[in-house]
Design a protein around this motif. Sequence first.
Motif, short mmCIF file in Angstrom:
data_model
loop_
_atom_site.label_atom_id
_atom_site.label_comp_id
_atom_site.label_asym_id
_atom_site.label_seq_id
_atom_site.Cartn_x
_atom_site.Cartn_y
_atom_site.Cartn_z
N TYR A 181 0.82 -1.22 0.00
CA TYR A 181 0.00 0.00 0.00
C TYR A 181 0.85 1.26 0.00
CZ TYR A 181 -3.16 -3.55 1.82
OH TYR A 181 -3.89 -4.69 2.00
N THR A 207 1.07 3.65 -3.16
CA THR A 207 -0.16 4.07 -3.85
C THR A 207 -0.24 5.60 -3.82
OG1 THR A 207 -1.45 3.95 -1.81
CG2 THR A 207 -1.41 1.97 -3.19
N TYR A 211 -2.66 7.51 -3.23
CA TYR A 211 -3.39 8.02 -2.06
C TYR A 211 -2.50 8.05 -0.83
CZ TYR A 211 -6.58 8.31 1.84
OH TYR A 211 -7.18 8.69 3.01
N ASN A 212 -1.75 6.94 -0.62
CA ASN A 212 -0.91 6.89 0.58
C ASN A 212 0.20 7.95 0.53
OD1 ASN A 212 -0.24 5.63 3.15
ND2 ASN A 212 1.64 5.03 2.11
N VAL A 259 -1.23 11.10 1.54
CA VAL A 259 -1.44 11.12 3.00
C VAL A 259 -0.15 11.53 3.70
CG1 VAL A 259 -1.84 9.65 5.03
CG2 VAL A 259 -3.34 9.46 3.06
N ILE A 260 0.97 10.92 3.28
CA ILE A 260 2.26 11.24 3.89
C ILE A 260 2.62 12.71 3.63
CG2 ILE A 260 4.75 10.75 3.86
CD1 ILE A 260 4.04 7.87 3.08
N GLY A 288 0.50 15.12 5.72
CA GLY A 288 0.92 15.11 7.12
C GLY A 288 2.25 15.82 7.31
N ARG A 336 -7.33 20.98 2.16
CA ARG A 336 -7.79 19.69 1.65
C ARG A 336 -7.53 19.49 0.16
NH1 ARG A 336 -13.80 19.18 4.46
NH2 ARG A 336 -13.09 19.56 6.59
N GLU A 354 5.67 7.21 10.89
CA GLU A 354 4.30 7.29 11.42
C GLU A 354 3.32 6.59 10.49
OE1 GLU A 354 3.62 11.43 12.05
OE2 GLU A 354 4.68 11.46 13.96
N ASN A 355 3.57 6.69 9.20
CA ASN A 355 2.68 6.07 8.21
C ASN A 355 2.81 4.55 8.22
OD1 ASN A 355 2.63 5.25 4.94
ND2 ASN A 355 0.89 6.39 5.71
N VAL A 377 1.16 2.44 10.91
CA VAL A 377 -0.26 2.14 10.71
C VAL A 377 -0.42 1.11 9.59
CG1 VAL A 377 -2.53 3.09 10.19
CG2 VAL A 377 -0.89 4.44 11.50
N LEU A 378 0.33 1.28 8.51
CA LEU A 378 0.21 0.32 7.40
C LEU A 378 0.52 -1.10 7.85
CD1 LEU A 378 1.77 2.02 4.22
CD2 LEU A 378 -0.49 2.25 5.17
N GLY A 409 0.16 -2.18 10.86
CA GLY A 409 -0.70 -2.57 11.97
C GLY A 409 0.05 -2.81 13.27
#
Lengths: 320, 315
Positions: free
Chosen positions: A34, A37, A39-40, A43-44, A47, A158, A281-282, A285-286, A288
């Motif tokens: 992931y 991608t 999107y990811n 996200v990074i 942030g 956003r 940090e990303n 979460v990826l 888990g």
Amino acid sequence: MQTKPLALLTRSPLAGVFVALAVIFTLSALISPYFLTPYNLSVIARGLAFVGLITIAQSMLMVLGELDLSLGVIGGFCGVISGILMVRLGVEPYSAMLLAVLLGAALGLVNGLLVTMLRLHSLVLTIGTAGIFGGANLVLTRGVAITGIPKDVQYLGRGDVLGMPVPFVIMLMALAVATFVMLKTPFGRYMYAIGNNQAGARMLGIKVDKVRLLVFVVAGAIAALAGVLMVARLGTAQPSIGETWVLAPIAASVIGGVATTGGVGSPIGAIFGAGIIAIIENIIVLFGVSPYWQGIVSGAIVVLAISFDAISRRYLRRDA
Amino acid sequence: MKKIAILLACATALALPFTATAQDAEGTTKKDAYRFVVVPKVVHPWFDKVNEGAQAAAAAIKAQTGSDVEVIYSAPQAADVVQQNQIIDSALATQPDGLALDLLDPSGNRASLEEAQNQKIPLVIFDSVPPEGMAIPYIGSDFCEQAKIAARRLVEVLGGEGEVAIMQGVPTAPNHSIRAECHRQVFAEHPGIKVVAEGIDNDSIETAQQQAAAIMQANPNLKGWVASDAAGPIGIGQAIVEAGKQGKVTLVGLDNLPEMLDMIREGVADSSSASQPELQGYWSVMLLWAQATGAKVPGYLDTGNAFLTKENVGG
């Protein structure tokens, strides 16, 4: 015999942190399907933008040999003020944001004046001013977020431009300006001279206090910019904005080669350091990772990154 | 031969709608593996109980259906909406089969929730309420009723008279603010009860202890406490013990953390009005799984409250 690009790389103080960032990025991409991608990555980037702005401001101060622990709180306070201006007082949203950034500059000026005029240690002083600004934030909001931020300005937090999050593009612009000023102008050279040896810089005729004051003002304005962009991102002015922007920018700057004693490093290195933290940090979460292990895992990766930076620099230097 | 062909064609035509119906029926989509992510407000023992319930639901689904169910619990280190959004956004990047969230601030979380809906990832909100205008199933107890049970009990123990204080949790968290408001409503109905102070603990036991100690110093005639989150009563209880006011100040707590139960057993707290975090976690996963199978789910699921006293908490 060494090739020219490698020689350039080894001479660069950014080599170690860049390699550390590249290794973490590559490993993350190999391990998690992931990670790469679009999107990811956005996200990074999003942030990183907010912490990155504070990191730029903090690294500028650290080059001077100063530390401002109130930058995150200034961001949160100015974000809340922008919310109050546009929602409660009906000020035109962009004007409200501009006023909030100016307020950030003014708060930076307060810090700078107290540091230069009263010869106070910036680290100790800003612990106090962080309490005052943060307290004022709570008095104004009573801990409750200001909702109803106009949709027009939410684009700044956003939206995307050229396929990148708007706050990230703004952070890159701030980075470009800060880097240019610090590396290519006399003012930047004064900053390094002051950071290296304040007394010596004075003897050279550099207006040390004016330079320090101005950097505090700029740092306050950048922190406020991060705060108002976060308000645009959330769509609400949260009193908690900036609470987590204290240690990460300092850690990022140190990882990126900025010395806490002053005179060494650059905002680019600091942003590489912030990039390492943002990726950690990303991926936590990826992958888990249990929340109870997160501190250990992220701390261990930071220690590894710093060690890798130090070892690779030594190795490359020996090779050069 | 022609007749047989016509009969076959008619039979096929009649069977088609039934086949289509069976395939499209709600709740019949099946996968071999599901991955759900649970994001609470913050690292906190109350949410550990939610996680226990969520893991129990995963085990139950696996036992009943044979599908592998993984529940990933990803908690912010601080009760900070910025950090929580970062975790939600990163979790969305892994394209989970569902996301269960306890919102720190519905308006502040809205952008991340909208992104999840754009990506068509099933959502469930627990222990909180969805942002205004967003249709997301949510699970919880009646927060207001939970608070009113505690406030009424305090009024009853105090005989309808005395100075009391309210500990708020995270003021922006809807469940906490609802409880604080409902405490105020109950006290306002009793003229003999005077709310002399309110503290904010931000869901931290340490902060609650500091706030409660200061409030009791400033209000020596304080007779009772209620709280709006699970950390609050534990901190208040510690402050009561440290101030030597056990038996003089009544605490009616909230929720069922082990420390809360110990305080009831030891007489530091009178009682507690408890939501049931294990049930909230269990049904969060069940609703996510149901959505992932294509089933419709209720808009709201009430897991109820329990009133805990020395008589029913056990040894």
